[in-house]
Design a protein around this motif. Structure first.
Motif, PDB file in Angstrom:
ATOM      1  N   ASN A  25      56.560  54.892  34.239  1.00 34.55           N
ATOM      2  CA  ASN A  25      55.429  54.054  34.637  1.00 34.55           C
ATOM      3  C   ASN A  25      54.542  53.751  33.427  1.00 34.55           C
ATOM      4  O   ASN A  25      53.365  54.047  33.412  1.00 34.55           O
ATOM      5  N   ARG A  26      55.154  53.142  32.398  1.00 33.11           N
ATOM      6  CA  ARG A  26      54.411  52.751  31.202  1.00 33.11           C
ATOM      7  C   ARG A  26      54.336  51.232  31.049  1.00 33.11           C
ATOM      8  O   ARG A  26      53.829  50.742  30.068  1.00 33.11           O
ATOM      9  N   TRP A  27      54.915  50.510  31.987  1.00 32.91           N
ATOM     10  CA  TRP A  27      54.983  49.053  31.853  1.00 32.91           C
ATOM     11  C   TRP A  27      53.598  48.439  31.911  1.00 32.91           C
ATOM     12  O   TRP A  27      52.771  48.816  32.722  1.00 32.91           O
ATOM     13  N   LYS A  28      53.358  47.487  31.010  1.00 36.03           N
ATOM     14  CA  LYS A  28      52.127  46.693  31.006  1.00 36.03           C
ATOM     15  C   LYS A  28      52.538  45.239  31.149  1.00 36.03           C
ATOM     16  O   LYS A  28      53.673  44.870  30.848  1.00 36.03           O
ATOM     17  N   TRP A  44      56.539  41.605  31.203  1.00 36.70           N
ATOM     18  CA  TRP A  44      56.306  43.046  31.170  1.00 36.70           C
ATOM     19  C   TRP A  44      56.733  43.605  29.826  1.00 36.70           C
ATOM     20  O   TRP A  44      57.661  43.102  29.204  1.00 36.70           O
ATOM     21  N   GLN A  46      56.614  47.439  27.050  1.00 34.16           N
ATOM     22  CA  GLN A  46      56.187  48.754  26.575  1.00 34.16           C
ATOM     23  C   GLN A  46      56.311  48.697  25.057  1.00 34.16           C
ATOM     24  O   GLN A  46      57.380  48.385  24.547  1.00 34.16           O
ATOM     25  N   SER A  88      60.937  45.105  26.813  1.00 40.44           N
ATOM     26  CA  SER A  88      60.305  44.024  27.572  1.00 40.44           C
ATOM     27  C   SER A  88      61.182  43.696  28.769  1.00 40.44           C
ATOM     28  O   SER A  88      62.373  44.004  28.782  1.00 40.44           O
ATOM     29  N   SER A 170      65.860  43.510  31.523  1.00 38.40           N
ATOM     30  CA  SER A 170      65.140  44.314  30.543  1.00 38.40           C
ATOM     31  C   SER A 170      65.919  44.389  29.232  1.00 38.40           C
ATOM     32  O   SER A 170      67.147  44.349  29.219  1.00 38.40           O
TER      33      SER A 170
END
Length: 191
Positions: A25-28, A44, A46, A88, A170
């Protein structure tokens, strides 16, 4: 330069990468292909490598460091500096934009590793390369564990998944630049 390496990582490393990066759960949200194209359509991400400090962030998973080191050792001659190591992801409707990662040829190398566990051709997600002054575009199909290595000055786009795909597309992206070219750019930007 445009080279393709199927199965660049083995299944064990792929599983480790999936557990330590893709499932975490590090996705921004907010990474864009080219900040000068308006409107921007973010995706998205990281970010593992902190360019300001020229080092990995404190929460960077070991597998990201290992893959970045392997990219540098295998594809970047001495005298290159890492500038990017990130993950990404695109979902349907979030294609990137056509862009370059570096404006001049022969000074920067980019690697894109396809990271999904499984993929169907009908899901899209290819990377398309455009060759200026020609009508030629070259698409590399998305295939798990495949690495594409190319001169960062080649215009390209990472296509998002098609509507029949219920997964996110991804990748991990690596980039290195000749240290002297990087220092020159940094000196110009600080003036």
């Amino acid at each position: 330069m445009l080279e393709v390496y199927k199965d660049w990582i083995d299944e064990h490393t792929h599983g480790e990468m999936f557990y330590e990066i893709m499932y975490k759960n590090r996705w921004k949200f907010g990474q864009v292909s080219d900040s000068e194209i308006e409107p921007n359509y973010p995706q998205w991400f990281q970010n593992f490598y902190v360019f300001k400090y020229r080092d990995y962030g404190t929460e960077c998973p070991e597998v990201a460091i290992n893959l970045g080191d392997r990219f540098m050792e295998q594809f970047c001659p001495e005298g290159y500096t890492m500038v990017r190591n990130m993950a990404s992801a695109n979902t349907f409707g979030l294609d990137g934009d056509i862009h370059t990662d570096w404006s001049h040829p022969d000074v920067s190398i980019t690697g894109v590793l396809y990271t999904d566990k499984e993929w169907e051709d009908n899901w899209g997600g290819e990377t398309i390369f455009y060759y200026p002054d020609t009508e030629i575009a070259h698409a590399i199909t998305y295939e798990p564990r495949k690495l594409i290595v190319f001169d960062s000055s080649i215009p390209h786009i990472g296509k998002g998944p098609q509507r029949r795909c219920k997964e996110m597309r991804s990748v991990m992206a690596f980039q290195a630049v000749k240290t002297e070219a990087l220092e020159e750019r940094l000196a110009k930007s600080s003036k």
